[in-house]
Every structure is written in structure tokens, then in C-alpha cells.
Write an enzyme that holds these catalytic residues in place. Structure first.
Site, PDB file in Angstrom:
ATOM      1  N   THR A   1       0.851  -1.190   0.000  1.00  0.00           N
ATOM      2  CA  THR A   1       0.000   0.000   0.000  1.00  0.00           C
ATOM      3  C   THR A   1       0.883   1.235   0.000  1.00  0.00           C
ATOM      4  O   THR A   1       1.891   1.289   0.703  1.00  0.00           O
ATOM      5  CB  THR A   1      -0.909   0.005   1.238  1.00  0.00           C
TER       6      THR A   1
ATOM      7  N   ASP B   1       7.836  -5.643 -14.944  1.00  0.00           N
ATOM      8  CA  ASP B   1       6.415  -5.278 -14.851  1.00  0.00           C
ATOM      9  C   ASP B   1       6.170  -3.945 -15.551  1.00  0.00           C
ATOM     10  O   ASP B   1       5.544  -3.042 -14.993  1.00  0.00           O
ATOM     11  CB  ASP B   1       5.971  -5.214 -13.391  1.00  0.00           C
TER      12      ASP B   1
END
Length: 706
Positions: free
Chosen positions: A397, A509
Site C-alpha cells: 500500500t 512489470d
């Protein structure tokens, strides 16, 4: 005065280290009455208020019933007794006959001194306890067929009684009804002066004696996890406890006190002087805690008493204040020491010492402030307030924070790091801390004092490339010039990671949601959570397939070998997103979940590229558009060896020169002819995915800033 209190001080300090204050008395939410009957602790209606299950009371139709033995309670007494309603045994009406009461496993017994056994009717009466021993016997006159309505007998109980059953011996021709009951002696003497009145009753009062189980009794806090060990705690609460039977305890308030002895401070002082004004006769009565005194010379005694009370009050006050201050100080010191030890434990477990050694041994100037402390980041994020959350994903997060020097940062709270991969995490942080490229989000540092590592990045204001492509603003259009510049900047950053870094770094990614745009719409490559540093002599990384649907390199998907060309493939998908404005996996009229890469390749092969281009792209120059399209086409080649390197991609993009032009003039549609290398299209929705049964790709849509 302080020395006698040292044992209590030690107790208080130990108690303050382990826990804060426990509840000391029943909550005000506990029901105190059922109908007109008051229910004192340890009895209670609510589960949270009762001492243990034996004292649970059910209130049915405004009548209290002991759940454990299912008897109606007529009244409770804190002297260890209570009156219950008990059935009368009737030989003529078996439906009313009582079942033998069984109290053996409970803290209740039938009172031996306050109950009597009464039999009405001719015959011999024997009463058996639950172990079949005779506890009482009585006989009446022998009667014939006519009976004798005045015949009765009564007896005392010979031993402590946990249960009983009546046995009646009559003559063969006796047809009279017989009545047997265990009755409270006071009720027998006051309400059954005519013993024959028992015939008209179905229930009579019986006295039960009760005590609490020592293992479930704690006069301090009623905490069921504690054990009652001695009566010293009770004595400090003006009560005394004794045990008539080793498993049980019964308590009473001391002389001069009244109240509930099973509660902390439940026994309160009785003001004898106020209760009885004539208690001292002509003398003056003076009350004190636990008693009273009578004085013949009230004036002098009153003065002496006042002085003594002042001295006692001051001594008690200062002593209590000292104890509280000492206890709080000790609690604070112990708590702070525990926090420091816990931070040291986390720091070592997360590899803090090894990371410090690598950072200080790196060549060149390395910022020594790259390892933050936990308190600094806790304040920066307002204790990780949910209102500060910028984004969430598979890696952790991200929170917005402000450092003490006023810098705005993004703090990423990672998920728990696998201990087996701790060395890889340390190497990754050490390498990324040295990357200084204008198109790579800068890693400012990390914190290893917490349970999970915290990463601190520079804060990027304008969101992600994915957002700009999918939520285009007509007032600030995402023009061809901006798209071309973003492509060049991302390619340059990836080329730097692959070729110019001390060890090649594979991002693993690359996607539009991991490309951020700053206030000047400059690209910043972000999210290195799955990145790997590769030794120069290695050509690939063997790893479990991980990434995002739509960006997978088919060759990596089949072989589990991630190479620099796998990043090239993912970048090719980003180029197609810039050209078309479409999502990497999208729906068409005929297909659901189609791969943008395969859709683009088919359009190139069928020479209808302009049908899928974004409206803003069509305003660009055709040669530039076709150059980028051909480059994207080559990046998406199924065979990694036939794709260009990121260095070649960056050079080709730099070779595209955007000329000055009127951006409002739309270029005419012209598919024309162009050269491309024929490759086999690949669609993420095909059966290729199912050939790798033991490997499940994980979707990680975790941009640094959402």
C-alpha cells in the site's frame, strides 16, 4: 511509611507492565432485578456479568430461575443462602411428583439446619440421599382403609444433602394419599402450623446454601483467567473469606461493614453513630472505618481526632501519589524499552545491518539518510491514516507523506517479505538507491524498524499514463507530440536499466499504470517491486511467471526465462497503447477479453492500422506514426531474439523528429504500404495459458501512485 508499601509497589509495577486496569465490578449494563427480586453478584442474568455458569439466572415471566438446576428462586441472600420453590411429592397425582434434585456437581446444597422433612399420611417415611444412604426417618400411626387425616411426621436432616428421594412404607389396604416435602423450617413453623395444609400445596420454599468455586473467584477483577489463592485481597476490601470445603469459598463483610463481599470495595463502612443516635448514651459518638468510639470529653477528643485525621490523610495522599508516579514512570520505561527492542529485532530480521554495510561500502557518494526511522515515517503519514492512501496492489500500500524538511514523498508499506528472499530485497534496495535517472522514480530510502519494510519514493503529482490514456481531457489533450516524448523517455530509462547500470536490471512489470507523469508530463518509470538485478554474464532470470495480463512475454510464459527482451515485449504493448488509446486487454463486438497486442498485429498485417488509431494520434505525421507502429510491431515478435534491444528501441525513437506543424490539421487517412516482419500473432485468450499448469501468473496492478 513507604517501606511497608514496597510489596504492594512491586505488585503494582508488575501489574502495570503486563496489562492496564481490568474491570473491577459488574458493568452498569448488568440487569439487577427480575420482577421484584434483586439479583446480587455473583448471580447474574447476562453471560458477561455472571461469575461462572452455576450462577446464571434466567428471567422467565418476571421470575428468576437458576439455569443449572432449573429451580425458581424466591429470594437471594449474600450470607450464602437462598430460598427456592420446590415441589411437593404426592402419591395420588404422579404428574406432580418431583424428579430427584441432583446438586452433587454444583456449589449448592440443601441446608441441613434450615430445612425439615415433612410427611403427611399414614405409614413409615424414609428419605434417601443420592448415594442411597438414609438421611432421615419418621413414622405416623398405622391406618386402615378409612385412613387418618391427622397423621403426619417430620424429621431433621442428618447430614449435608445434595439430593434426596422419598420412600414410603404403608399397609397393604392403605388407600390414603401421601404427601412428602422438604420444607424451610421457618415456613413450616409460620405457615404450616396445621401440617395437613401440605395437602393443598404443590410447591413449598426450601433453603439452599451456596458458595463460590475458588478457581473462578477473584475479588480484585473477576477475571476468570486468575486464581483465588488467599484471603489477603479480600481483607483489604473489608471482607473475610473462609472455606468449609476445599474447592469452594464463602465470604462475608467484616464487622462494622455491610454490602456485597464478592465485589472489590463491595463492603462499605456502617456509620453506627448515624444509624443509632443513642448508641453511646450521654457520650459523644465518633464513627471511624470499621467501628465507632464513645468519648466523655468531646472537645479535646475531637481536636485530637482532627489532627490525627489530617496527618493520616496527608500521609495517605502523598504515599499514594508517590506510588502512582513511580508506577507510571516504571511502566513508561518498560514500554519504551520493549519498543526499542522490538525495533532492533525488526531491523536485524529485515537485514538492516547488512543493508547499512552495503550502502556505506558502495562507490561514490551515497546519501546516508536513506535508512529512515519508524517514528519519522509514522509522523509523515499521520500514523498511516487511510485518508493518505494513494494506491494499493499486490506488492503493498502506498501512502502520501510529508517529511520533517517539507518534502512530499510516497511511502510504500510492503507486504511481509519472505525470509528466504531477504538477500534479494537488500540487494534490490541497495542497487535502486544508486539509480539516478531523470525518468526513473527516485528511491529516497527505506525503513527496516517495522514488521514489514517501508520504501520511500519521490512523490509524482499527475497520476499514471494509463489514466491519461483512458480518461483523456478535451481541455488538455494528450497529443501525439506528448505521446512520442513519453515513449522516448520510457525507452531511455529502460535502456539505462538494461545497459548503463552497474548490473543490468530487468523491470519485469512494464505497463502504462507503472509509468507516472510529473507536473510537466515527463515520464517516470515506477514500481520495482518485482525487478531483478542480473549479473553481467547471465542472459536471463529463471523465475515463477509474474506480471500483468496483456503485457506477458509469450516466450517468458512458456519457458519461465525472463530476459531483457521480455521487458522489450511489455514496452511494445505500451507503444500500442500510446497509438490506439486502448486497454491491454479489451472487448470487441465479436470477442471478449482480447489481447491488444494480437489485435494490433492483425491490423498491421491486414493494412488497416488507421482504423484502430486514437483520434489524437491521427493528427500526427504519418511517417512518425508508421515508424512507431513498425517499431512496436518488431517489439511484439514472438521470438525474443528477433526483437530489438531497449538500446536500439531508444535510438530508433530518438530518430523520429517531430516537425513543427499546425496540430489542428488532420492528416489524411492513407494506409499506404509499409514493411514489417511477418510474425505469428499471439492472443492472451488462447489456450497457450493452459499449457503451464503448475505456474499461475499473479496480477499485480500496483502503481506507485494511483
Amino acid at each position: 511509611m513507604i517501606l511497608p508499601c514496597l510489596p504492594f509497589l512491586i505488585f503494582l509495577l508488575l501489574w502495570s507492565e503486563n496489562a492496564l486496569a481490568q474491570p473491577l465490578s459488574p458493568s452498569s449494563k448488568c440487569t439487577s432485578k427480575c420482577g421484584n427480586i434483586t439479583i446480587p453478584f455473583p448471580f447474574a442474568i447476562e453471560e458477561s456479568c455472571v461469575m461462572d455458569g452455576y450462577f446464571k439466572v434466567d428471567c422467565n415471566s418476571s421470575k428468576p430461575y437458576l439455569r443449572e438446576i432449573n429451580l425458581e428462586v424466591l429470594d437471594f441472600s449474600l450470607d450464602g443462602t437462598m430460598r427456592v420453590s420446590y415441589s411437593v411429592y404426592n402419591t395420588c397425582d404422579p404428574s406432580q411428583n418431583i424428579a430427584t434434585a441432583y446438586l452433587k456437581t454444583t456449589p449448592f446444597i440443601f441446608s441441613q439446619t434450615k430445612n425439615r422433612i415433612l410427611g403427611v399420611g399414614c405409614g413409615n417415611y424414609s428419605f434417601l440421599s443420592n448415594d442411597d444412604s438414609v438421611i432421615a426417618q419418621c413414622s405416623t400411626a398405622t391406618c386402615g382403609k378409612n385412613g387418618n387425616s391427622s397423621s403426619y411426621c417430620q424429621s431433621t436432616i442428618g447430614s449435608p444433602l445434595k439430593g434426596f428421594a422419598p420412600f414410603i412404607e404403608t399397609s397393604p389396604d392403605d388407600q390414603e394419599c401421601h404427601y412428602v416435602a422438604l420444607v424451610e423450617q421457618r415456613f413450616l413453623e409460620q405457615n404450616l402450623k396445621n401440617r395437613q395444609d401440605l395437602r393443598s400445596l404443590t410447591h413449598v420454599p426450601v433453603v439452599l446454601e451456596w458458595s463460590v468455586l475458588a478457581l473462578s473467584f477473584d475479588v480484585f477483577s473477576r477475571n476468570k483467567s486468575k486464581t483465588y489463592e488467599s484471603s489477603s485481597a479480600c481483607e483489604r476490601s473489608a471482607c473475610s473469606c473462609f472455606s468449609s470445603d476445599s474447592p469452594t469459598v464463602r465470604c462475608n463483610c467484616l464487622r462494622g461493614f455491610e454490602g456485597n463481599p464478592y465485589l472489590l470495595d463491595g463492603c462499605q463502612d456502617i456509620d453506627e453513630c448515624a444509624a443509632n443516635s443513642n448508641i453511646c448514651g450521654s457520650q459523644t459518638c465518633e464513627n471511624f472505618i470499621g467501628g465507632y468510639n464513645c468519648y466523655s470529653s468531646p472537645s479535646s477528643k475531637a481536636e485530637d481526632s482532627n489532627v490525627n485525621m489530617v496527618i493520616l490523610g496527608l500521609s495517605t495522599s502523598f504515599g499514594s501519589l508517590f506510588l502512582l508516579i513511580a508506577a507510571w514512570w516504571m511502566y513508561t520505561v518498560i514500554k519504551r524499552r520493549k519498543e526499542i527492542k522490538l525495533k532492533e529485532k525488526y531491523f536485524k530480521r529485515n537485514g538492516g545491518l547488512l543493508l547499512q554495510q552495503q550502502l556505506t561500502s558502495c562507490s561514490g557518494s551515497v546519501d546516508t539518510g536513506k535508512i529512515f526511522n519508524a517514528n519519522e515515517l509514522d509522523k509523515a503519514t499521520d500514523h498511516f491514516n487511510v485518508d493518505r492512501i494513494l494506491g494499493q496492489g499486490g506488492q503493498g500500500t502506498v501512502y502520501k507523506g510529508m517529511l520533517a524538511d517539507g518534502r512530499i514523498v510516497a511511502v510504500k508499506k510492503s507486504k511481509v517479505v519472505d525470509k528466504a528472499k531477504l538477500q534479494e530485497f537488500i540487494n534490490e534496495v541497495a542497487i535502486l538507491s544508486q539509480i539516478n535517472h531523470r525518468n526513473v522514480v527516485k528511491l529516497l530510502g527505506c525503513c527496516l524498524e517495522t514488521e514489514v519494510p517501508l520504501l520511500v519514493y519521490e512523490f509524482i503529482h499527475n497520476g499514471t499514463l494509463f489514466q491519461y490514456l483512458q480518461e483523456q481531457n478535451e481541455e488538455l489533450p494528450f497529443t501525439w507530440d506528448i505521446r512520442l516524448r513519453v515513449a522516448k523517455e520510457v525507452a531511455g530509462a529502460l535502456s539505462y536499466l538494461h545497459s548503463a547500470a552497474s548490473s543490468p536490471i530487468y523491470h519485469r512489470d512494464i505497463k502504462s499504470s507503472n509509468i507516472l507523469l510529473d507536473d510537466k508530463y515527463r515520464a517516470k518509470v515506477a514500481d520495482f517491486g518485482t525487478s531483478r538485478s542480473v549479473p553481467i554474464d547471465n542472459t536471463h532470470v529463471t523465475t515463477r511467471v509474474q506480471g500483468t495480463f496483456g503485457y506477458f512475454d509469450p516466450e517468458y510464459f512458456r519457458s519461465n526465462h525472463f530476459t531483457d527482451k521480455s521487458d522489450v515485449y511489455s514496452f511494445g504493448v505500451v507503444l500500442v497503447e500510446l497509438l490506439t488509446g486502448q486497454k491491454p486487454v479489451f472487448s470487441t463486438v465479436t470477442e471478449e477479453g482480447r489481447s491488444l497486442a494480437s489485435y494490433f498485429i492483425n491490423s498491421m498485417e491486414e493494412e488497416n492500422l488507421y482504423d484502430i488509431l486514437d483520434a489524437q494520434v491521427k493528427l500526427g505525421k504519418e511517417e512518425e506514426i508508421m515508424a512507431m507502429a513498425n517499431l512496436a510491431f518488431r517489439c511484439l515478435n514472438l521470438h525474443g531474439k528477433q526483437r530489438p534491444t531497449m538500446k536500439e528501441v531508444a535510438m530508433e525513437l530518438e530518430g523520429i523528429r517531430p516537425p513543427e506543424r499546425n496540430s489542428n490539421v488532420q492528416v489524411q487517412h492513407n494506409t499506404g504500404s509499409f514493411e514489417y516482419e511477418a510474425v505469428e500473432p499471439w492472443d492472451s485468450s488462447t489456450s497457450t495459458y493452459s499449457t503451464l499448469d503448475s505456474v499461475a501468473p499473479s496480477v499485480d496492478a500496483d502503481p506507485l501512485l494511483n
